[in-house]
Every structure is written in C-alpha cells, then in structure tokens.
Design a protein around this motif. Structure first.
Motif, PDB file in Angstrom:
ATOM      1  N   ALA A 199      -1.497   9.390  20.500  1.00 17.40           N
ATOM      2  CA  ALA A 199      -2.565   9.274  21.488  1.00 17.40           C
ATOM      3  C   ALA A 199      -3.876   8.989  20.770  1.00 17.40           C
ATOM      4  N   THR A 200      -4.867   8.517  21.517  1.00 15.43           N
ATOM      5  CA  THR A 200      -6.153   8.208  20.918  1.00 15.43           C
ATOM      6  C   THR A 200      -7.256   8.241  21.960  1.00 15.43           C
ATOM      7  N   MET A 201      -8.446   8.586  21.521  1.00 17.39           N
ATOM      8  CA  MET A 201      -9.653   8.359  22.292  1.00 17.39           C
ATOM      9  C   MET A 201     -10.465   7.314  21.557  1.00 17.39           C
ATOM     10  N   ALA A 202     -11.160   6.462  22.288  1.00 12.00           N
ATOM     11  CA  ALA A 202     -11.895   5.365  21.664  1.00 12.00           C
ATOM     12  C   ALA A 202     -13.219   5.140  22.367  1.00 12.00           C
ATOM     13  N   ILE A 203     -14.113   4.461  21.665  1.00 14.44           N
ATOM     14  CA  ILE A 203     -15.405   4.072  22.225  1.00 14.44           C
ATOM     15  C   ILE A 203     -15.667   2.619  21.853  1.00 14.44           C
ATOM     16  N   SER A 204     -16.577   1.986  22.579  1.00 15.26           N
ATOM     17  CA  SER A 204     -16.950   0.613  22.259  1.00 15.26           C
ATOM     18  C   SER A 204     -18.449   0.438  22.435  1.00 15.26           C
ATOM     19  N   LEU A 205     -18.990  -0.548  21.716  1.00 18.49           N
ATOM     20  CA  LEU A 205     -20.412  -0.862  21.769  1.00 18.49           C
ATOM     21  C   LEU A 205     -20.608  -2.353  21.551  1.00 18.49           C
ATOM     22  N   PRO A 206     -21.707  -2.913  22.037  1.00 17.56           N
ATOM     23  CA  PRO A 206     -22.042  -4.292  21.673  1.00 17.56           C
ATOM     24  C   PRO A 206     -22.235  -4.389  20.162  1.00 17.56           C
ATOM     25  N   SER A 207     -21.887  -5.528  19.587  1.00 13.28           N
ATOM     26  CA  SER A 207     -21.960  -5.656  18.135  1.00 13.28           C
ATOM     27  C   SER A 207     -23.379  -5.518  17.603  1.00 13.28           C
ATOM     28  N   ASN A 208     -24.394  -5.776  18.442  1.00 12.11           N
ATOM     29  CA  ASN A 208     -25.770  -5.606  17.965  1.00 12.11           C
ATOM     30  C   ASN A 208     -26.191  -4.138  17.910  1.00 12.11           C
ATOM     31  N   GLN A 209     -25.282  -3.237  18.340  1.00 11.76           N
ATOM     32  CA  GLN A 209     -25.514  -1.796  18.204  1.00 11.76           C
ATOM     33  C   GLN A 209     -24.475  -1.169  17.274  1.00 11.76           C
ATOM     34  N   ALA A 210     -23.948  -1.957  16.359  1.00 12.02           N
ATOM     35  CA  ALA A 210     -22.863  -1.494  15.493  1.00 12.02           C
ATOM     36  C   ALA A 210     -23.252  -0.278  14.670  1.00 12.02           C
ATOM     37  N   ASP A 211     -24.546  -0.116  14.384  1.00  7.16           N
ATOM     38  CA  ASP A 211     -24.969   1.039  13.588  1.00  7.16           C
ATOM     39  C   ASP A 211     -24.758   2.358  14.321  1.00  7.16           C
ATOM     40  N   TYR A 224     -10.913  -8.053  18.709  1.00  7.02           N
ATOM     41  CA  TYR A 224     -10.319  -8.284  20.032  1.00  7.02           C
ATOM     42  C   TYR A 224     -11.268  -9.059  20.935  1.00  7.02           C
ATOM     43  N   ALA A 225     -12.533  -8.683  20.939  1.00  9.49           N
ATOM     44  CA  ALA A 225     -13.515  -9.331  21.813  1.00  9.49           C
ATOM     45  C   ALA A 225     -14.777  -9.626  21.014  1.00  9.49           C
ATOM     46  N   LEU A 226     -15.197 -10.873  21.014  1.00 10.38           N
ATOM     47  CA  LEU A 226     -16.418 -11.246  20.315  1.00 10.38           C
ATOM     48  C   LEU A 226     -17.609 -10.508  20.919  1.00 10.38           C
ATOM     49  N   GLY A 227     -18.486 -10.050  20.060  1.00  8.35           N
ATOM     50  CA  GLY A 227     -19.667  -9.341  20.525  1.00  8.35           C
ATOM     51  C   GLY A 227     -19.455  -7.863  20.769  1.00  8.35           C
ATOM     52  N   THR A 228     -18.271  -7.336  20.379  1.00 11.04           N
ATOM     53  CA  THR A 228     -17.947  -5.925  20.633  1.00 11.04           C
ATOM     54  C   THR A 228     -17.363  -5.283  19.388  1.00 11.04           C
ATOM     55  N   VAL A 229     -17.792  -4.044  19.127  1.00 11.21           N
ATOM     56  CA  VAL A 229     -17.193  -3.241  18.052  1.00 11.21           C
ATOM     57  C   VAL A 229     -16.624  -1.976  18.678  1.00 11.21           C
ATOM     58  N   CYS A 230     -15.534  -1.482  18.100  1.00 11.34           N
ATOM     59  CA  CYS A 230     -14.840  -0.330  18.680  1.00 11.34           C
ATOM     60  C   CYS A 230     -14.418   0.639  17.589  1.00 11.34           C
ATOM     61  N   ALA A 231     -14.271   1.895  17.974  1.00  9.86           N
ATOM     62  CA  ALA A 231     -13.731   2.917  17.076  1.00  9.86           C
ATOM     63  C   ALA A 231     -12.757   3.772  17.865  1.00  9.86           C
ATOM     64  N   ALA A 232     -11.655   4.147  17.239  1.00 13.43           N
ATOM     65  CA  ALA A 232     -10.626   4.966  17.883  1.00 13.43           C
ATOM     66  C   ALA A 232     -10.307   6.163  17.009  1.00 13.43           C
ATOM     67  N   ILE A 233     -10.063   7.293  17.653  1.00 11.41           N
ATOM     68  CA  ILE A 233      -9.804   8.556  16.958  1.00 11.41           C
ATOM     69  C   ILE A 233      -8.379   8.994  17.263  1.00 11.41           C
ATOM     70  N   PRO A 234      -7.542   9.215  16.239  1.00  7.33           N
ATOM     71  CA  PRO A 234      -6.170   9.667  16.509  1.00  7.33           C
ATOM     72  C   PRO A 234      -6.149  11.082  17.069  1.00  7.33           C
ATOM     73  N   ILE A 235      -5.223  11.321  17.986  1.00  2.51           N
ATOM     74  CA  ILE A 235      -5.068  12.633  18.613  1.00  2.51           C
ATOM     75  C   ILE A 235      -3.619  13.076  18.460  1.00  2.51           C
ATOM     76  N   THR A 236      -3.438  14.304  18.065  1.00  4.46           N
ATOM     77  CA  THR A 236      -2.105  14.875  17.987  1.00  4.46           C
ATOM     78  C   THR A 236      -1.795  15.552  19.314  1.00  4.46           C
ATOM     79  N   ALA A 237      -0.812  15.020  20.037  1.00  2.00           N
ATOM     80  CA  ALA A 237      -0.428  15.577  21.338  1.00  2.00           C
ATOM     81  C   ALA A 237       1.093  15.681  21.377  1.00  2.00           C
ATOM     82  N   GLY A 238       1.622  16.732  20.769  1.00  2.00           N
ATOM     83  CA  GLY A 238       3.064  16.864  20.689  1.00  2.00           C
ATOM     84  C   GLY A 238       3.632  15.774  19.798  1.00  2.00           C
ATOM     85  N   ASN A 239       4.666  15.101  20.270  1.00  2.00           N
ATOM     86  CA  ASN A 239       5.280  14.013  19.514  1.00  2.00           C
ATOM     87  C   ASN A 239       4.773  12.653  19.947  1.00  2.00           C
ATOM     88  N   THR A 240       3.777  12.635  20.803  1.00  3.00           N
ATOM     89  CA  THR A 240       3.272  11.375  21.353  1.00  3.00           C
ATOM     90  C   THR A 240       2.013  10.932  20.632  1.00  3.00           C
TER      91      THR A 240
END
Length: 241
Positions: free
Chosen positions: A203-215, A185-201
């Motif tokens: 949902a997700t929580m996510a985090i992002s970091l600069p790509s040079n901190q991908a580890d 989505y954005a150069l220089g950025t890495v992201c991770a998202a976690i699925p959440i069970t919230a009823g029938n909807t």
C-alpha cells in the motif's frame, strides 16, 4: 419500504431465524401485512425460509457488505481530506490487489487538483510514484508477472525507458523512504509516494505538486510520513474493500 426494512432488521437480530408471527410482533406489523411482505422479501432474495423460520438471504448479505464498504470508503476519504488540508497538497491512497494497482481514494481541491489520469494508472505503474512504490514492495515473481503484463515504456521524455533500468531503480530504493518521480507520468507534475505496511498487502500514500513547486515535495512527503501512523488503522480498512 419502511415496513419491509423493519422486518429485515427483526430477522437480522435472530442468528437462527424467527417465525413470521414473532417477526410481525417485533416489527409492530399486523400478521397479514407481515406475511405479504415476508413473501415478497423471500421472492427477492432478501430472506430465506428454512424449517418454518425466516433468515437473511443472499441479497441482504450483499446489501450489508455494500453498506460497510461505503462506510469504510467514507472514513478513508475523511482521512485523506484531513491531510490534504493540513499539508496543502493533493493526497492519494493506493494498494496493490489481485495483480493490479488500485487507487482507493484521492483528496484534492480546485486550487490544488490531483494528477489527471491521462494514461491508465494500472498499465503505467513504472512511470508514476504510486506504481513505483507499490511495485517496489512486491516479491520478484509477483513484480515480474506485473511487468510481463504491463511492459515498461516511455510515457514522457522523463520516463524510465526499459525493463532493466526500471528494475535497477527499484533495487536501489531505500526501505521506507519516499519514492520521488519528476514528470515521468505527467509533464509539469512531481510526485512522492510513501510505502505503507498493511498486513501482506502493498500500500502507499502519495502527494503531487506542480513541477514549479518541486522544492515543497520532499518536505511535504516527510510531513505526511511523520503522521502516517495515525492513519494506519483507518487505511487498513481498505484492504478488505
């Protein structure tokens, strides 16, 4: 204004309404003053007069709903800020509602800023971790409807490039595992998202970091996931917002 609010509070305590004299007495107001304010509140839609008693009107119900919504958003914001500080990364919370990707809250800092929404998040769900995680939780029909409205297209040189490849990726996702996206989505950025069970909807929580901190990305995502159960009660409020 304070006197009018006292009348509204008095009226709200009576499920089936109350007459002007009773509301005046409970509000500590002179009857002529109460009559004047009650007429004004009725004219503005905050009260309704029915069979000689006053009950809350539509405007009061909307005001109450807006206040509750603000309170719930505040609770979500505090929860996200807690994990932002604990993990040291921007934290996002999003849901899929009425056919759209909706980012409900974001917590970041000047030192660790959130990803800039340079292309509409709703239209580019195939390219970011939040969208991939939400779309991965949908049924086939609902997912296809979304992709018909927002076709897969390259956002960066790392983005998935066609519909079929994207669906194969979703099918290969492991249940309840973090979804990782690297500069799609954005150069220089890495992201991770976690699925959440919230009823029938979905949902997700996510985090992002600069790509040079991908580890740091997966360890941070797993840290958030290990504690996410403590947030579910708070986050579930957003479904009704």
């Amino acid at each position: 204004m304070q006197r009018a609010m006292r009348l509204l509070e008095a009226a709200s305590s009576h499920q089936y309404g109350a007459p002007a004299k009773q509301l005046a007495r409970e509000s500590g107001l002179a009857l002529p003053t109460a009559y004047h304010l009650l007429r004004t509140l009725t004219h503005e839609g905050y009260l309704r007069r029915e069979k000689g008693v006053f009950v809350l009107g539509e405007a009061s119900e909307q005001l109450s709903s807006s206040g509750a919504r603000h309170h719930r958003l505040g609770m979500i914001g505090k929860a996200l800020e807690h994990w932002r500080d604990a993990i040291g990364v921007p934290v996002y919370f999003a849901v899929y509602r009425e056919g759209e990707i909706e980012v409900v809250g974001v917590a970041d800092t000047p030192a660790n800023p959130a990803v800039e929404e340079w292309a509409d998040f709703r239209e580019t769900g195939h390219a970011h971790a939040i969208g991939q995680c939400l779309l991965g939780q949908l049924g086939d029909e609902e997912r296809q409807d979304h992709l018909d409205r927002y076709p897969v297209q390259s956002i960066t040189r790392y983005s998935v490039r066609d519909h079929r490849t994207f669906l194969r990726r979703l099918d290969g996702m492991r249940r309840m595992q973090p979804i990782v996206e690297r500069q799609e989505y954005a150069l220089g950025t890495v992201c991770a998202a976690i699925p959440i069970t919230a009823g029938n909807t979905a949902a997700t929580m996510a985090i992002s970091l600069p790509s040079n901190q991908a580890d740091r990305l997966l360890p941070a995502a797993r840290q958030l996931q290990s504690e996410i159960g403590k947030l579910l009660g708070t986050l579930a409020f957003s479904i009704s917002i």
